[in-house]
Design an enzyme around this catalytic site. Structure first.
Site, PDB file in Angstrom:
ATOM      1  N   GLU A  96       3.803  -8.239  23.809  1.00  0.00           N
ATOM      2  CA  GLU A  96       3.759  -9.318  23.704  1.00  0.00           C
ATOM      3  C   GLU A  96       2.450 -10.270  23.535  1.00  0.00           C
ATOM      4  O   GLU A  96       2.183 -11.246  22.912  1.00  0.00           O
ATOM      5  CB  GLU A  96       4.122 -10.001  25.233  1.00  0.00           C
ATOM      6  CG  GLU A  96       4.330 -11.699  25.287  1.00  0.00           C
ATOM      7  CD  GLU A  96       4.625 -12.528  27.197  1.00  0.00           C
ATOM      8  OE1 GLU A  96       4.814 -10.818  27.622  1.00  0.00           O
ATOM      9  OE2 GLU A  96       3.733 -13.718  27.279  1.00  0.00           O
ATOM     10  N   CYS A 123       6.450 -16.101  33.836  1.00  0.00           N
ATOM     11  CA  CYS A 123       7.281 -16.528  33.578  1.00  0.00           C
ATOM     12  C   CYS A 123       8.248 -16.679  35.188  1.00  0.00           C
ATOM     13  O   CYS A 123       7.691 -15.973  36.542  1.00  0.00           O
ATOM     14  CB  CYS A 123       7.671 -15.831  32.908  1.00  0.00           C
ATOM     15  SG  CYS A 123       8.380 -14.377  34.135  1.00  0.00           S
ATOM     16  N   SER A 172       5.242  -3.683  31.692  1.00  0.00           N
ATOM     17  CA  SER A 172       4.240  -4.736  32.137  1.00  0.00           C
ATOM     18  C   SER A 172       4.403  -5.459  33.997  1.00  0.00           C
ATOM     19  O   SER A 172       3.474  -5.134  34.909  1.00  0.00           O
ATOM     20  CB  SER A 172       3.560  -5.648  31.795  1.00  0.00           C
ATOM     21  OG  SER A 172       2.769  -6.615  32.140  1.00  0.00           O
ATOM     22  N   ASN A 173       5.605  -5.811  33.869  1.00  0.00           N
ATOM     23  CA  ASN A 173       5.981  -6.658  35.282  1.00  0.00           C
ATOM     24  C   ASN A 173       6.136  -5.386  36.807  1.00  0.00           C
ATOM     25  O   ASN A 173       5.663  -5.895  37.823  1.00  0.00           O
ATOM     26  CB  ASN A 173       7.293  -7.910  35.244  1.00  0.00           C
ATOM     27  CG  ASN A 173       8.458  -6.905  34.979  1.00  0.00           C
ATOM     28  OD1 ASN A 173       8.807  -6.845  35.701  1.00  0.00           O
ATOM     29  ND2 ASN A 173       8.767  -7.020  33.984  1.00  0.00           N
ATOM     30  N   SER A 218      12.722  -5.488  34.115  1.00  0.00           N
ATOM     31  CA  SER A 218      13.691  -4.625  32.853  1.00  0.00           C
ATOM     32  C   SER A 218      14.986  -4.235  33.172  1.00  0.00           C
ATOM     33  O   SER A 218      15.053  -2.789  32.356  1.00  0.00           O
ATOM     34  CB  SER A 218      12.621  -3.804  32.209  1.00  0.00           C
ATOM     35  OG  SER A 218      12.024  -3.982  32.253  1.00  0.00           O
TER      36      SER A 218
HETATM   37  S1  SF4 Z   1      10.181 -11.261  32.578  1.00  0.00           S
HETATM   38 FE1  SF4 Z   1      11.721 -12.207  31.087  1.00  0.00          FE
HETATM   39  S2  SF4 Z   1      12.311 -14.588  32.294  1.00  0.00           S
HETATM   40 FE2  SF4 Z   1       9.703 -13.274  32.476  1.00  0.00          FE
HETATM   41  S3  SF4 Z   1       9.205 -13.543  30.309  1.00  0.00           S
HETATM   42 FE3  SF4 Z   1       9.667 -11.171  30.320  1.00  0.00          FE
HETATM   43  S4  SF4 Z   1      11.639 -11.705  29.407  1.00  0.00           S
HETATM   44 FE4  SF4 Z   1      11.039 -13.787  29.873  1.00  0.00          FE
END
Ligand code: SF4
Length: 322
Positions: free
Chosen positions: A131, A199, A228-229, A271
């Site tokens: 990203e 986000c 990452s998240n 994800s």
């Molecule tokens: S985590 Fe999901 S909603 Fe957030 S930027 Fe990535 S794909 Fe989009």
């Protein structure tokens, strides 16, 4: 069997976000409409299970567009791509479907707009993440990456009158705020996004972990190492003082983690499909968990539209991964 585990607490919300759901559906519908194989640049989303399921359905994942044959259909992953990759794909004549999350595209649009007004950028993000490469690659120069507060001292824009901050969408909310404050302290005129680029899905999943962590003895995050998240969720729980582990699948759970633990907190990165959460629950039950309780939390209703050409009602999403 661990007789100590009383309860599994399920974080809410957890798992798939609207951007991931849309990206997977784009690949599934492209396969249904055009037939296999469909080429996907980079993992469509950072999850091993999802990638393997799509491979089984006929997706081929590549990193280099030179590996895509002429005339093929190509999907860009949810993380987005640079202008150079977009151009190369067009030059090679592929049929392109863009699964970039609309919230990442929003950042790209903002960068392009402000660059036209003469802005330079400080991007807060993780080096090498696709990203970040995609967002930085919206420009050929004038965008500087900072990964932490220490990097802020070293950044050297050509001018400081027109400087803007952008962030990767999946950062730690708290870390990003700290780095943004350091940027503000060094460059008081810096322009910041009205709303953070982080986000809604990242924010909501981190908020849920903040509520859950103090109530449990261990936190399990379902997510792949590249996500990452998901990594940020595990780090957050650990920072809040709760032992935490991230697993790609239930097979990775170790019985000894649960020894002496009464309450287990469970969440999943944006994800990670719910099927993996179910498998983790089954395994923790086998370790001795007595009950499972869903926490109260925000209900997410966001849905992003599919690209033109894949919306037809006559293309069912075959066995949509969920
Ligand atoms: S985590 Fe999901 S909603 Fe957030 S930027 Fe990535 S794909 Fe989009």
């Amino acid at each position: 069997m661990n007789p100590g585990i009383e309860e599994v607490l399920l974080a809410e919300p957890r798992g798939f976000c609207a951007g991931v759901d849309r990206a997977i559906e784009i690949v599934e519908r492209a396969i249904a409409k055009f037939g296999a194989p469909i080429y996907v640049r980079h993992e469509i989303v950072h999850n091993t299970y999802v990638v393997n399921e799509l491979k089984a359905k006929g997706a081929i994942f590549i990193e280099d567009l030179a590996d895509v044959p002429a005339g093929a259909t190509l999907v860009f992953s949810a993380h987005g791509v640079s202008k150079a990759v977009q151009q190369e794909a067009r030059d090679r004549g592929f049929d392109i479907f863009d699964a970039t999350c609309p919230l990442v595209t929003k950042v790209h649009v903002e960068v392009a707009k402000l660059a036209k007004e003469g802005y330079e950028f400080i991007m807060i993000g993780h080096k090498g993440h696709p990203e970040v490469e995609g967002t930085m690659g919206q420009l050929t120069s004038g965008i500087h990456l900072v990964e932490d507060v220490a990097d802020v001292a070293d950044v050297s824009p050509a001018q400081t009158e027109k400087l803007a901050v952008v962030t990767q969408t999946t950062l730690s909310v708290d870390d990003a705020a700290e780095i943004a404050a350091a940027v503000r302290a060094r460059f008081p005129k810096v322009r910041e996004p009205k709303q953070q680029d982080i986000c809604y899905a990242t924010q909501n999943r981190q908020d849920a972990v903040k509520i859950m962590s103090p109530q449990v003895d261990i936190v399990i995050v379902v997510g792949s190492p590249t996500s990452s998240n998901s990594n940020r969720l595990r780090e957050l729980a650990q920072r809040l003082g709760t032992e935490s582990y991230m697993v790609d699948s239930a097979d990775e759970l170790k019985p000894e983690w649960f020894e002496g633990k009464g309450r287990v907190g469970l969440t999943a990165g944006a994800s990670a499909p719910e099927v993996l959460v179910r498998e983790v629950i089954d395994r923790v039950r086998a370790f001795g968990a007595v009950s499972v309780r869903k926490m109260d939390g925000i209900e997410e209703t966001i849905k992003f539209p599919l690209p033109k050409g894949l919306k037809l009602d006559d293309i069912p999403p075959p066995g949509h991964i969920s």
